[in-house]
Scaffold this motif. Sequence first.
Motif, short mmCIF file in Angstrom:
data_model
loop_
_atom_site.label_atom_id
_atom_site.label_comp_id
_atom_site.label_asym_id
_atom_site.label_seq_id
_atom_site.Cartn_x
_atom_site.Cartn_y
_atom_site.Cartn_z
N HIS A 106 -14.93 28.80 -60.46
CA HIS A 106 -15.61 29.64 -59.66
C HIS A 106 -16.05 31.18 -59.96
N VAL B 114 -15.50 35.49 -49.33
CA VAL B 114 -15.22 36.20 -50.49
C VAL B 114 -14.97 37.80 -50.42
N LYS C 128 -12.07 19.35 -48.26
CA LYS C 128 -11.88 20.21 -47.45
C LYS C 128 -13.34 20.42 -46.87
N GLY D 35 -19.66 25.00 -47.52
CA GLY D 35 -19.18 25.31 -48.88
C GLY D 35 -20.24 26.28 -49.64
C1 MEV Z 1 -16.62 27.77 -51.45
O1 MEV Z 1 -16.13 26.45 -50.95
C2 MEV Z 1 -16.42 28.87 -50.58
C3 MEV Z 1 -17.10 30.26 -50.98
O2 MEV Z 1 -16.70 30.91 -49.98
C4 MEV Z 1 -16.38 30.63 -52.22
C5 MEV Z 1 -14.77 31.18 -52.06
O3 MEV Z 1 -14.47 31.14 -50.83
O4 MEV Z 1 -14.26 31.35 -53.00
C6 MEV Z 1 -18.69 29.97 -51.34
#
Ligand code: MEV
Length: 321
Positions: A148, A25, A15, A278
């Motif tokens: 994560h 987040v 993606k 990302g």
């Molecule tokens: C990671 O691909 C995207 C972030 O926003 C983290 C998340 O959404 O969990 C950095």
Amino acid sequence: MHEPERGAHGSAHAKTILLGEHAVVYGRPAIAFPVRSLTLTAHARAVDGPLRLSTPYHHGSIAAVDDGTAPREEHLAEAALRHTLDALGVAHDGVDVTVTGRIPAARGLGSSAAVASAISVAVARLHGIDLTYEARFELVQFVERIAHGSPSGLDAHATMSPGPIRFESGVARPLVDTWLPPLVIADTGVAGHTAAAVASVRALRTTDKRGVDAAFDAIAALVEGAHTDLRTGDATALGARMNACHSILSDLGVSSPELDTLVDAAHTGGALGAKLTGGGQGGCVIALAPTPADVPALARALTEAGARGVWPVNGGEEEAA
Ligand code: MEV
């Protein structure tokens, strides 16, 4: 005489986040697209003997994965496999899983979610179960939490959804009847660790909550605007929003010299907009070509500027192949 071999498979794609990373987040919206040219397929077979797992990163028994020498991505694949078997309530042996295809790991392209997604579908199917969307999502989120810490859920949804999505506060909705902007993803070749990038933004927010929340609100406004641009097909406006987003993400400390170099190269190469995609602090940029016909030239410009890999999204796949 031996039993006929039984097998099943599951697939998932990479993606790319058009806009909204990090702010998502904290409950703000984000828009993401599937990257169909980067796909993984997991093949699961019933075998006599212990659990075996082979991926582009590792071949062999789970014991070898357990010895601490395997790369991180391999441990995530193992976690997906074991967690799926637990969820199905079956023993941790008698299964051989092979993952083929490749999504570069630690590049903000959703490789950990895609590996988990493909494995969970294949293993469940081997046991005669077609996972519901929700069950698959929960299995992927389990692995994403290992990868994560506190994933928003965006990567899990985006690697499972066949088309673009808008994601907000845990809910993913397909973006239907939307213009598909011709994008090029370019890889810096530098690993970006989402967990570390998310932690650095969280640390910044503890010292400057007002400033960071204002940055998230500004990103949210860009996502809303982009949603309109996708309805109307306004490439120029979308490109400007991508540029604005990259500068906010830079201020949040999640860009890097290598990402900035590729963003600059994208502009020189004719992109209408470019930004990191990302978690950042390494990983990839996405750049918006004026038209699908401009994708190959933009991809070439990014390669000449040092990109280790380029992948078109939403058009130009054939031209760039
Ligand atoms: C990671 O691909 C995207 C972030 O926003 C983290 C998340 O959404 O969990 C950095």
